[in-house]
Design an enzyme around this catalytic site. Structure first.
Site, short mmCIF file in Angstrom:
data_model
loop_
_atom_site.label_atom_id
_atom_site.label_comp_id
_atom_site.label_asym_id
_atom_site.label_seq_id
_atom_site.Cartn_x
_atom_site.Cartn_y
_atom_site.Cartn_z
N SER A 190 48.89 43.83 45.32
CA SER A 190 48.09 44.93 44.80
C SER A 190 48.81 45.82 43.79
O SER A 190 48.16 46.57 43.09
CB SER A 190 47.57 45.77 45.96
OG SER A 190 48.66 46.24 46.73
N HIS A 218 42.40 41.45 47.66
CA HIS A 218 42.24 41.62 46.21
C HIS A 218 41.89 40.30 45.52
O HIS A 218 41.80 40.26 44.29
CB HIS A 218 43.51 42.20 45.58
CG HIS A 218 43.63 43.68 45.77
ND1 HIS A 218 42.86 44.59 45.08
CD2 HIS A 218 44.43 44.41 46.57
CE1 HIS A 218 43.18 45.82 45.43
NE2 HIS A 218 44.13 45.74 46.35
N LYS A 249 36.11 45.99 48.97
CA LYS A 249 36.50 45.97 47.55
C LYS A 249 35.39 45.31 46.75
O LYS A 249 34.38 45.95 46.49
CB LYS A 249 37.88 45.33 47.42
CG LYS A 249 38.95 46.26 48.01
CD LYS A 249 40.36 45.73 48.04
CE LYS A 249 41.29 46.84 48.54
NZ LYS A 249 42.38 46.35 49.39
#
Ligand SMILES: *Cc1c(COP(=O)(O)O)cnc(C)c1O
Length: 401
Positions: A190, A218, A249
């Site tokens: 990240s 991610h 996310k």
């Protein structure tokens, strides 16, 4: 009612003040920035309209009207709360449907959802390893992995970031004496936006008889077919034992999940403490996630736009002379050197209408402080061009380029 102000509470207030003042002295004290309207490509923070380069809303789904409609319909049908933990009376039929859809999306036998990605790691790691096992973990893994490991009695070996020689050395050192060896890595890291070397990791794991566990927080919505993650990106289906995903996310809501073999799902229902002792996701959130999954799989153009924007923004930052490190994903750091420069860079960008968070020591090395940018599918070319113009202006002003 009058505010009931505490006194020193047995010394608590003094203790807190001392620690907080120390953080302030070291410039490590955080203030919350307050978003005053939608989580969108252009938004208002602390009263200022800015281009938002700091959200994980990769596909722009946080404010998609179809997700909003799905959430509202679920409230009409199911109410607002789930009323219990999953193992008592908090498993709704839509929880099961979401899990079946997640398993299909990730090409795994099964999936289990949690309240967050953070607790998914805690629940999964704690259900797998005991004092008879060893965890082999990348030094830059996410805090939720680190805490998840700490809550177990397993032995641990931390290897240098993405260093395959170090990973192999750890595998050699742990050949004897353990029931299970579990290699854990983020799929996308990240802070630098680099991708784990999964083909090599899987090969080493197979050679030395270890299991692989990836956290794709991610990578989900970002890498692979329809955003199915790093396993899909590298075509490693069937060779990665555990895939963690977040619903917070790219999916645009909140929650986490573990996509895995059936036996691990069964075991987590027996053992995973955040699953056993924390109330299940409310119906509106479950419905939001299901609609997001449907859209991701039926509208490849969202994914395409995310990557078009990513390539465009990264190429132009590089052309302007910025150092974007080893990023391979929409997470693009602009590395500037000292923490002070990064802080000033972020502050000046904000004053000029661009929000990009400064990331400083100890989160990253002291001489690699940066502002971190994340473009999304929701940014227009005009948004990106405006942001690039601001980066150029402020970058020159501060002597970064
Ligand atoms: C964000 C993140 C998490 C936590 O996910 P939440 O759903 O926000 O709790 C876990 N692991 C990694 C690698 C992350 O980036």
């Amino acid at each position: 009612m009058a505010l009931n102000t505490m006194t020193d509470a047995g010394g608590l207030r003094t203790i807190l003040q001392e620690v907080l003042n120390d953080l302030k002295d070291k410039h490590l004290y955080r203030e919350l920035r307050v978003l005053q309207n939608h989580q969108a490509a252009v938004c208002t923070i602390n009263g200022r309209e800015v281009i938002n380069l700091s959200s994980n809303n990769y596909l722009g789904l946080c404010t998609d009207p179809r997700l909003e409609a799905a959430a509202k319909a679920a409230i009409d049908e199911w109410g607002v709360g789930s009323g219990a933990v999953r193992t008592i009376i908090g498993t709704l039929s839509i929880h099961q449907l979401l899990e079946q859809e997640l398993a299909a999306f990730k090409h795994t036998e099964a999936a289990l959802t949690f309240g967050s990605g953070f607790t998914a790691n805690q629940g999964a790691i704690g259900s797998i390893v005991t004092d008879q096992d060893v965890v082999i973990t990348d030094e830059l893994n996410h805090a939720s992995i680190i805490d998840g490991i700490r809550l177990t009695k397993a032995a641990r070996k931390i290897y240098k970031h993405s260093d395959m020689d170090a990973l192999e050395a750890a595998l050699k050192e742990t050949q004897n004496g353990y029931r299970l060896r579990l290699i854990i890595t983020d799929g996308v890291f990240s802070m630098d936006g680099d991708i784990a070397k999964l083909p090599e990791i899987v090969e080493l794991a197979e050679r030395y008889g270890a299991a692989v566990y990836i956290d794709d927080a991610h990578a989900s919505g970002v890498l692979g077919e329809h955003g199915a993650g790093s396993t899909s990106h590298f075509k490693l289906y069937g060779r990665i034992a555990v895939q963690i995903g977040t619903l917070s996310k790219a999916i645009g809501a909140v929650g986490g999940y573990v996509a895995c073999m059936q036996e691990l799902r069964d075991m987590m229902i027996q053992r995973a403490r955040p699953f056993l002792f924390s109330t299940s996701q409310p119906p509106s959130v479950v419905a939001t996630c299901r609609e997001a999954l449907r859209i991701m799989q039926s509208e490849p153009e969202l994914h395409q736009r995310l990557w078009d924007n990513t390539r465009y923004f990264k190429e132009r930052l590089n052309a302007l002379g910025f150092n974007t490190g080893k990023s391979e994903t929409p997470i693009t750091p602009v590395i500037v050197g000292t923490s002070e420069t990064a802080g000033k860079f972020s502050d000046r960008l904000f004053e000029e209408g661009v929000f990009a968070q400064a990331i400083v020591y100890p989160t990253v090395a002291a001489d690699k402080a940066r502002v971190r940018t994340i473009v999304t599918a929701a940014h227009t070319r005009a948004n990106l061009d405006t942001a690039l113009g601001t980066f150029e202006q402020v970058g020159r002003e501060l002597g970064i380029i």
